[in-house]
Design a protein around this motif. Sequence first.
Motif, mmCIF file in Angstrom:
data_model
loop_
_atom_site.group_PDB
_atom_site.id
_atom_site.type_symbol
_atom_site.label_atom_id
_atom_site.label_comp_id
_atom_site.label_asym_id
_atom_site.label_seq_id
_atom_site.Cartn_x
_atom_site.Cartn_y
_atom_site.Cartn_z
ATOM 1 N N HIS A 1 69.639 37.212 48.712
ATOM 2 C CA HIS A 1 69.096 36.139 49.477
ATOM 3 C C HIS A 1 68.604 36.637 50.822
ATOM 4 N N VAL A 2 69.047 37.712 51.306
ATOM 5 C CA VAL A 2 68.389 38.330 52.368
ATOM 6 C C VAL A 2 66.785 38.861 52.046
ATOM 7 N N ARG B 1 74.412 38.401 48.577
ATOM 8 C CA ARG B 1 73.679 38.457 50.242
ATOM 9 C C ARG B 1 72.554 39.265 50.175
ATOM 10 N N TYR C 1 64.289 35.890 51.768
ATOM 11 C CA TYR C 1 63.974 35.531 52.987
ATOM 12 C C TYR C 1 62.957 36.206 53.545
#
Length: 194
Positions: free
Chosen positions: A98-99, A95, A102
């Motif tokens: 991925h954050v 998580r 981005y």
Amino acid sequence: MSAAGRSGYSSLAIFLHWLIALMLIGNFTGGLLMEGLFDSPDPAQRQLGFTVAQLHKSMGLTILALSLLRLAARFTQGVPPLPGHMTSFERLLARVTHVGLYAVMILVPLSGWVMVSASPLGLPTMWFGVFEWPHLPVATSRETSGAASEAHEIMAFLGVALFLLHVGGALKHHFFDKDDVLARMLPFLRRGAR
């Protein structure tokens, strides 16, 4: 159909994933290359540096737009669930990665845009030579441009670390966990049994 109800990503998500990944690799390489070109005593090399810089800015702005589209697709289409065998630490790491990716894909181009917009040089950004991309409405300031440049560079190297962590995680899933995480983004791979 929501991603929770399917085992893979949509064709749009897969296409954007690989397109953005290739553009990120190219743009990071171009960013490293142009610094040396600008420092060259050879006028032809400096001119090449200007051409690489224009391409770098065009690709960065395109990465920004595609990343926003990818993020919108992620929110509207959802994502497949993580494999059940993953530990809570692995889920947290996935998580955070991925954050972080981005954030980098959006903030690095934005900081570059601020840097160019605030630069006292006032150089235009020609988007792939087609049209002039507008500057952000920020005050021209060497300090603002310099701070944005510093943030741009730091976040770019952070992005490389996150990129390598992401690739390493995908390879771990495929070769060690033998699950379908990598196959979700590379549908031609045989899916694992887990």
